[in-house]
Design a protein around this motif. Sequence first.
Motif, short mmCIF file in Angstrom:
data_model
loop_
_atom_site.label_atom_id
_atom_site.label_comp_id
_atom_site.label_asym_id
_atom_site.label_seq_id
_atom_site.Cartn_x
_atom_site.Cartn_y
_atom_site.Cartn_z
N LEU A 1 0.83 -1.21 0.00
CA LEU A 1 0.00 0.00 0.00
C LEU A 1 0.87 1.26 0.00
CD1 LEU A 1 -2.88 1.06 0.08
CD2 LEU A 1 -2.87 0.84 2.57
N PHE A 2 1.96 1.21 0.76
CA PHE A 2 2.90 2.34 0.83
C PHE A 2 3.43 2.65 -0.57
CE2 PHE A 2 6.80 4.58 1.49
CZ PHE A 2 6.69 5.26 2.70
N ARG A 3 3.83 1.59 -1.29
CA ARG A 3 4.39 1.74 -2.63
C ARG A 3 3.42 2.47 -3.56
NH1 ARG A 3 9.04 -1.04 -3.57
NH2 ARG A 3 8.99 -2.26 -1.66
N VAL A 4 2.17 2.01 -3.54
CA VAL A 4 1.15 2.61 -4.41
C VAL A 4 0.96 4.09 -4.08
CG1 VAL A 4 -1.32 2.58 -4.97
CG2 VAL A 4 -0.07 0.42 -4.73
N LEU A 5 0.78 4.39 -2.80
CA LEU A 5 0.52 5.77 -2.39
C LEU A 5 1.75 6.65 -2.60
CD1 LEU A 5 -1.54 5.01 0.83
CD2 LEU A 5 -2.40 6.02 -1.30
N ASN A 6 2.92 6.07 -2.37
CA ASN A 6 4.15 6.86 -2.50
C ASN A 6 4.44 7.20 -3.96
OD1 ASN A 6 6.33 8.15 -1.22
ND2 ASN A 6 7.71 6.49 -1.86
N GLU A 7 4.07 6.30 -4.86
CA GLU A 7 4.27 6.58 -6.27
C GLU A 7 3.44 7.80 -6.69
OE1 GLU A 7 3.79 3.07 -9.01
OE2 GLU A 7 5.60 2.55 -7.85
N ARG A 8 2.25 7.88 -6.11
CA ARG A 8 1.33 8.94 -6.48
C ARG A 8 1.63 10.26 -5.78
NH1 ARG A 8 -4.95 8.64 -7.88
NH2 ARG A 8 -4.78 10.82 -8.36
N PHE A 9 1.89 10.16 -4.46
CA PHE A 9 1.99 11.39 -3.66
C PHE A 9 3.39 11.64 -3.09
CE2 PHE A 9 -2.34 9.65 -3.14
CZ PHE A 9 -3.07 10.68 -3.72
N GLY A 10 4.30 10.66 -3.26
CA GLY A 10 5.61 10.74 -2.63
C GLY A 10 6.36 12.03 -2.92
N ALA A 11 6.30 12.47 -4.18
CA ALA A 11 7.04 13.68 -4.56
C ALA A 11 6.51 14.89 -3.78
CB ALA A 11 6.89 13.92 -6.06
N ARG A 12 5.20 14.97 -3.68
CA ARG A 12 4.58 16.07 -2.98
C ARG A 12 4.89 16.04 -1.48
NH1 ARG A 12 -0.25 19.34 -3.43
NH2 ARG A 12 -0.41 20.15 -1.31
N TRP A 13 4.88 14.81 -0.91
CA TRP A 13 5.11 14.66 0.54
C TRP A 13 6.60 14.61 0.88
CZ3 TRP A 13 0.96 10.20 1.07
CH2 TRP A 13 -0.31 10.79 0.99
N GLY A 14 7.45 14.56 -0.13
CA GLY A 14 8.89 14.56 0.10
C GLY A 14 9.42 13.26 0.68
N ILE A 15 8.77 12.14 0.31
CA ILE A 15 9.21 10.83 0.83
C ILE A 15 10.00 10.12 -0.26
CG2 ILE A 15 8.47 8.63 1.80
CD1 ILE A 15 5.77 9.97 2.43
N THR A 16 11.23 9.66 0.07
CA THR A 16 12.04 9.00 -0.95
C THR A 16 11.70 7.51 -1.06
OG1 THR A 16 13.76 8.65 0.71
CG2 THR A 16 13.97 10.60 -0.70
N GLY A 17 11.29 6.88 0.03
CA GLY A 17 10.97 5.45 0.00
C GLY A 17 10.56 4.99 1.38
N ILE A 18 10.33 3.68 1.51
CA ILE A 18 9.80 3.16 2.78
C ILE A 18 10.78 3.36 3.94
CG2 ILE A 18 10.56 0.76 2.52
CD1 ILE A 18 7.21 0.64 3.49
N SER A 19 12.09 3.38 3.64
CA SER A 19 13.05 3.52 4.73
C SER A 19 13.31 4.98 5.11
CB SER A 19 14.37 2.82 4.36
OG SER A 19 14.93 3.47 3.24
N ASP A 20 12.58 5.90 4.47
CA ASP A 20 12.70 7.32 4.80
C ASP A 20 11.80 7.64 6.00
OD1 ASP A 20 12.70 10.05 4.93
OD2 ASP A 20 12.01 10.38 2.87
N ILE A 21 12.39 8.15 7.05
CA ILE A 21 11.62 8.42 8.28
C ILE A 21 10.49 9.42 8.05
CG2 ILE A 21 13.21 10.21 9.13
CD1 ILE A 21 11.30 7.66 11.31
N ALA A 22 10.63 10.28 7.04
CA ALA A 22 9.55 11.24 6.76
C ALA A 22 8.27 10.52 6.33
CB ALA A 22 9.98 12.23 5.69
N GLY A 23 8.39 9.25 5.93
CA GLY A 23 7.23 8.47 5.53
C GLY A 23 6.56 7.74 6.68
N LEU A 24 7.05 7.95 7.91
CA LEU A 24 6.48 7.25 9.06
C LEU A 24 4.96 7.45 9.20
CD1 LEU A 24 6.71 5.53 11.66
CD2 LEU A 24 7.39 7.61 12.88
N PRO A 25 4.44 8.68 9.01
CA PRO A 25 2.97 8.82 9.14
C PRO A 25 2.23 7.93 8.13
CG PRO A 25 4.02 10.98 9.18
CD PRO A 25 5.09 9.99 8.81
N LEU A 26 2.79 7.81 6.92
CA LEU A 26 2.15 6.98 5.89
C LEU A 26 2.26 5.50 6.26
CD1 LEU A 26 0.75 6.72 3.15
CD2 LEU A 26 3.00 6.80 2.05
#
Length: 430
Positions: free
Chosen positions: A290-315
Amino acid sequence: MLNGLFAAASVTGFDPAAATDAYIATMDAAARARSDAYYEGGYWLILINLVAGLVVAFLLLQTGLSKGLRDRVKGMVKSTSLTVAIYAAVYTVVTTLLLFPLTLWQGYFREHAYGLSTMTLGGWMSEQAIGLVTGVIMAAIFLTLFYLVLRIAKRAWWIWGAAVSVVLLAVAIFVSPVYIDPLFNEYTPMEESELRDDILALAEANGIPADDVYVFDVSRQSNRITANVNGLFGTTRIALSDTLIDNTDSDEVLAVMGHEMGHYALNHLWEMFTVFAVLLAIGFAFTDALFRVLNERFGARWGITGISDIAGLPLLAACLSVFFFLMTPVANTVIRTNEAEADLFGLNAARAPDGFATAALRLAAYRKIDPGALEEFVFFDHPSGRARVAMSMQWKAGQLALGAEDQTPELRLDRAEAIMRDLAAQSATD
Ligand SMILES: [Zn+2]
């Protein structure tokens, strides 16, 4: 009524179904309506808490707070692990504060509205503060290790992440009686008494290596009755709440302690670690997808590089919370099945079916006593009051048929009625 009772009675003259109905009937309509409303409200709270958590996660991502926090911390400390630790601490504080109105309502005002809490607002707030401090420390430690695993294990993180989580959970459960529990309750050795001797004799008879019994002051928080037999690696401790000693008689105490000893003797803690590890691995795999799908769509906007990026913790936390929401019936059924096993163990150990039945009735203060079958399957993490009374009466019927001399067909209905009066008085005084 009498005709029906005799018609359905077995050769021993004891009818477990009629006995169960007689116990349940001691609860009057008003008390039942209040208890049902409280417990059914809890069903909605599962959904409300999920949505609130998702809203908070969305806010942190969409406003750029999450990536901003990561960038700021990274600029100050450089080390990736230290960045994770500091981010985790700030994240815990911020989410706790954002969710605080909901926590206050469900943890304080709602409990008081149903007469279940004995805490002042000040006392409750100071417990929340202690909880937040311990939460910040634990989140920093756990997430630092967890993100280390994410970086090292790459695609296989869901397996290794589950393994590390369960090991850390075991450590937390191991240290909790020494470092965490005393922050909230005082544990004192139980005074010498016949009851204490009986509890220790029951423990000895069931292979539980404990030579002391502790009492903890649950009355500080509520009038709920509770007990536990905890222990890993030879540090077994039997503890029961002061509310259990003060509000119940010795048959009820021994019936409850027999149940708790059942959890220990049947190795439920180890079983739970195993089940939790499997469930968590599936949950992490779900989260990964699920993270992969959402990150592909919104990752650039949210500034998340990937699952191991701590900025993605809320996601990441949001995805996992969706999984556990969907798993509610599974988790509840696994736990409830163990609880029913402990019930049966306790009946065999304490041999006090009416004590267990009346103790189960007391729990109707906050647990719906007679739910539908599907409702119990989805929402109950313990057997319902009716299920427990029915099991006790079935056990008793079997013992009477076996000719067990320590069992009699008499019910403790006057005791049951006294408990119900007690519950009515408790809610009236609040
Ligand atoms: Zn239990």
